[in-house]
Every structure is written in structure tokens, then in C-alpha cells.
Design a protein around this motif. Structure first.
Motif, PDB file in Angstrom:
ATOM      1  N   PHE A   1     -35.984 -20.006   9.274  1.00  0.00           N
ATOM      2  CA  PHE A   1     -34.831 -20.379   9.351  1.00  0.00           C
ATOM      3  C   PHE A   1     -34.089 -20.678   8.545  1.00  0.00           C
ATOM      4  O   PHE A   1     -32.861 -20.855   9.167  1.00  0.00           O
ATOM      5  CB  PHE A   1     -35.716 -21.704  10.372  1.00  0.00           C
ATOM      6  CG  PHE A   1     -34.623 -23.211  10.260  1.00  0.00           C
ATOM      7  CD1 PHE A   1     -33.603 -22.980  11.737  1.00  0.00           C
ATOM      8  CD2 PHE A   1     -34.927 -23.979   9.800  1.00  0.00           C
ATOM      9  CE1 PHE A   1     -32.440 -23.670  11.353  1.00  0.00           C
ATOM     10  CE2 PHE A   1     -33.631 -24.667  10.063  1.00  0.00           C
ATOM     11  CZ  PHE A   1     -32.746 -24.855  10.767  1.00  0.00           C
ATOM     12  N   PHE A   2     -34.519 -21.726   7.098  1.00  0.00           N
ATOM     13  CA  PHE A   2     -33.587 -22.220   6.510  1.00  0.00           C
ATOM     14  C   PHE A   2     -32.767 -20.531   5.325  1.00  0.00           C
ATOM     15  O   PHE A   2     -31.846 -20.704   5.028  1.00  0.00           O
ATOM     16  CB  PHE A   2     -33.994 -22.555   5.577  1.00  0.00           C
ATOM     17  CG  PHE A   2     -34.831 -23.800   5.046  1.00  0.00           C
ATOM     18  CD1 PHE A   2     -33.273 -24.627   5.902  1.00  0.00           C
ATOM     19  CD2 PHE A   2     -35.840 -24.603   5.682  1.00  0.00           C
ATOM     20  CE1 PHE A   2     -33.748 -26.434   6.337  1.00  0.00           C
ATOM     21  CE2 PHE A   2     -36.077 -25.224   6.155  1.00  0.00           C
ATOM     22  CZ  PHE A   2     -34.477 -27.273   6.903  1.00  0.00           C
ATOM     23  N   LEU A   3     -33.915 -20.200   5.164  1.00  0.00           N
ATOM     24  CA  LEU A   3     -33.267 -18.655   4.419  1.00  0.00           C
ATOM     25  C   LEU A   3     -31.605 -18.356   5.421  1.00  0.00           C
ATOM     26  O   LEU A   3     -30.656 -17.128   4.659  1.00  0.00           O
ATOM     27  CB  LEU A   3     -34.248 -17.336   3.499  1.00  0.00           C
ATOM     28  CG  LEU A   3     -35.206 -17.893   3.136  1.00  0.00           C
ATOM     29  CD1 LEU A   3     -35.347 -16.755   2.834  1.00  0.00           C
ATOM     30  CD2 LEU A   3     -34.469 -18.487   1.628  1.00  0.00           C
TER      31      LEU A   3
ATOM     32  N   ARG B   1     -31.465 -20.564  13.961  1.00  0.00           N
ATOM     33  CA  ARG B   1     -33.008 -21.253  14.978  1.00  0.00           C
ATOM     34  C   ARG B   1     -32.947 -20.568  15.433  1.00  0.00           C
ATOM     35  O   ARG B   1     -34.388 -19.945  16.240  1.00  0.00           O
ATOM     36  CB  ARG B   1     -32.333 -22.722  15.644  1.00  0.00           C
ATOM     37  CG  ARG B   1     -32.502 -24.104  15.060  1.00  0.00           C
ATOM     38  CD  ARG B   1     -31.639 -25.205  15.466  1.00  0.00           C
ATOM     39  NE  ARG B   1     -32.302 -25.720  15.218  1.00  0.00           N
ATOM     40  CZ  ARG B   1     -31.543 -26.535  14.808  1.00  0.00           C
ATOM     41  NH1 ARG B   1     -29.856 -26.911  14.845  1.00  0.00           N
ATOM     42  NH2 ARG B   1     -31.341 -28.329  14.105  1.00  0.00           N
ATOM     43  N   ARG B   2     -32.429 -19.496  16.160  1.00  0.00           N
ATOM     44  CA  ARG B   2     -32.083 -17.514  16.807  1.00  0.00           C
ATOM     45  C   ARG B   2     -33.443 -17.780  16.376  1.00  0.00           C
ATOM     46  O   ARG B   2     -34.322 -16.894  17.082  1.00  0.00           O
ATOM     47  CB  ARG B   2     -31.368 -17.827  17.598  1.00  0.00           C
ATOM     48  CG  ARG B   2     -31.330 -16.646  18.508  1.00  0.00           C
ATOM     49  CD  ARG B   2     -30.237 -16.633  19.056  1.00  0.00           C
ATOM     50  NE  ARG B   2     -30.244 -15.019  19.814  1.00  0.00           N
ATOM     51  CZ  ARG B   2     -30.221 -15.447  21.580  1.00  0.00           C
ATOM     52  NH1 ARG B   2     -29.235 -16.571  21.863  1.00  0.00           N
ATOM     53  NH2 ARG B   2     -30.337 -14.745  22.300  1.00  0.00           N
ATOM     54  N   THR B   3     -33.200 -17.116  15.199  1.00  0.00           N
ATOM     55  CA  THR B   3     -33.959 -16.086  14.529  1.00  0.00           C
ATOM     56  C   THR B   3     -35.321 -16.758  13.946  1.00  0.00           C
ATOM     57  O   THR B   3     -36.781 -16.773  14.752  1.00  0.00           O
ATOM     58  CB  THR B   3     -33.572 -16.081  12.820  1.00  0.00           C
ATOM     59  OG1 THR B   3     -31.988 -15.039  12.792  1.00  0.00           O
ATOM     60  CG2 THR B   3     -34.318 -15.715  12.296  1.00  0.00           C
ATOM     61  N   ALA B   4     -35.603 -18.268  13.775  1.00  0.00           N
ATOM     62  CA  ALA B   4     -37.235 -18.718  13.825  1.00  0.00           C
ATOM     63  C   ALA B   4     -37.298 -18.508  15.423  1.00  0.00           C
ATOM     64  O   ALA B   4     -38.912 -18.586  15.196  1.00  0.00           O
ATOM     65  CB  ALA B   4     -36.809 -20.145  12.655  1.00  0.00           C
ATOM     66  N   TYR B   5     -37.488 -19.424  16.267  1.00  0.00           N
ATOM     67  CA  TYR B   5     -37.799 -19.393  17.038  1.00  0.00           C
ATOM     68  C   TYR B   5     -38.019 -19.178  18.564  1.00  0.00           C
ATOM     69  O   TYR B   5     -38.656 -18.551  19.053  1.00  0.00           O
ATOM     70  CB  TYR B   5     -36.951 -20.559  17.923  1.00  0.00           C
ATOM     71  CG  TYR B   5     -36.624 -22.382  17.638  1.00  0.00           C
ATOM     72  CD1 TYR B   5     -37.541 -22.627  16.272  1.00  0.00           C
ATOM     73  CD2 TYR B   5     -35.344 -22.614  17.068  1.00  0.00           C
ATOM     74  CE1 TYR B   5     -37.304 -23.785  15.772  1.00  0.00           C
ATOM     75  CE2 TYR B   5     -34.939 -23.653  16.671  1.00  0.00           C
ATOM     76  CZ  TYR B   5     -35.847 -24.651  15.930  1.00  0.00           C
ATOM     77  OH  TYR B   5     -35.942 -25.579  15.578  1.00  0.00           O
ATOM     78  N   ARG B   6     -36.921 -17.995  18.766  1.00  0.00           N
ATOM     79  CA  ARG B   6     -36.741 -16.895  19.610  1.00  0.00           C
ATOM     80  C   ARG B   6     -37.037 -15.197  19.489  1.00  0.00           C
ATOM     81  O   ARG B   6     -36.558 -14.706  19.648  1.00  0.00           O
ATOM     82  CB  ARG B   6     -35.106 -17.533  20.506  1.00  0.00           C
ATOM     83  CG  ARG B   6     -34.719 -18.480  21.245  1.00  0.00           C
ATOM     84  CD  ARG B   6     -33.734 -18.282  21.721  1.00  0.00           C
ATOM     85  NE  ARG B   6     -33.432 -19.553  22.044  1.00  0.00           N
ATOM     86  CZ  ARG B   6     -32.258 -20.094  22.450  1.00  0.00           C
ATOM     87  NH1 ARG B   6     -31.166 -19.472  22.362  1.00  0.00           N
ATOM     88  NH2 ARG B   6     -32.271 -21.377  23.119  1.00  0.00           N
TER      89      ARG B   6
END
Length: 135
Positions: free
Chosen positions: A71-73, A113-118
């Protein structure tokens, strides 16, 4: 201590230190003597960072480590590239530049967020595991 709590501690200290540095730089009357102000500002910066990191971790669909780092990266890279693109296209020191950089930061948060969550994290992890298995 599991990998997820180590990840949370590292990001909390990193972001908290950054916030403490910013706040200390704003409060210090002499820019050459900033360290005492940064140490004092860490009383505010670290709890804010802990709140934010914990809130992000609670939203993840699984308990594994790595999603927070992804998420952060992703957020930092997308926001940085967006800001560079805005500086390339728009006149420097203009309102359009400020608005464009703020938009780039919001887009970075959305993509992170989309990368980390979905499923982005899951797809990247599956591709790495498949690549490792092919060797």
C-alpha cells in the motif's frame, strides 16, 4: 512477534518520525537547532502515525504481512510520478501545479488502496510464487 506486527512497527516509526520532523521544523525558531523540537514533536507524530497505520491494517482482507508495505510503496510511487508529470506539464509555482499535485497524491492513495485491498497484492504474490516454482 509476527511479521505483521514488525511491519506495523516499522511503518509507524517511519511515518511518525517523518511527521515529527515536519512538525519540529515548523516549530523550531532556529533551523540549525531542530533536534529538540523533533524529539518533542514525536510525542504527537508517532501516535498519529500509529492510529493511521492501525486503521489501514484493520481494513485489509487478510492477516498476512506485506499488504501494508505494498500500500505505502504503491502510494508513494504513484504520487511521486504524478507530481513529476504535473511539474512537467503545468507552469511552476501556479495554482494549477498545486491542485495537480494534490490530485496526484489523492490518485496515489486510491491506487495504493486498490492494490492492497482488491486483489492486486494477491495477483502479485501469486505471480512471484509461480515464478519461484518454475525455477
Amino acid at each position: 512477534m509476527n511479521p505483521r506486527s514488525v511491519e506495523r512497527a516499522v511503518w509507524t516509526l517511519g511515518i511518525g518520525g517523518f511527521l515529527a520532523y515536519l512538525l519540529g521544523a515548523l516549530l523550531a525558531p532556529n533551523p540549525t537547532r531542530i533536534l529538540p523540537y523533533v524529539a518533542g514533536a514525536s510525542v504527537v507524530g508517532v501516535p498519529i502515525a500509529n492510529w493511521y497505520v492501525t486503521r489501514e491494517l484493520d481494513r485489509f482482507p487478510s492477516e498476512g504481512a506485506g499488504r501494508l508495505t505494498m500500500f505505502f510503496l504503491t502510494t508513494f510511487v504513484v504520487a511521486y510520478l504524478g507530481m513529476e508529470a504535473v511539474e512537467f506539464v503545468v507552469a511552476p509555482d501556479s495554482t494549477a501545479e498545486t491542485v495537480g499535485q494534490a490530485a496526484a497524491t489523492l490518485v496515489g492513495l486510491h491506487v495504493g488502496r486498490r492494490t492492497a485491498y482488491r486483489g492486486g497484492y494477491d495477483r502479485i504474490r501469486a505471480a512471484l510464487v509461480a515464478e519461484r516454482g518454475a525455477e
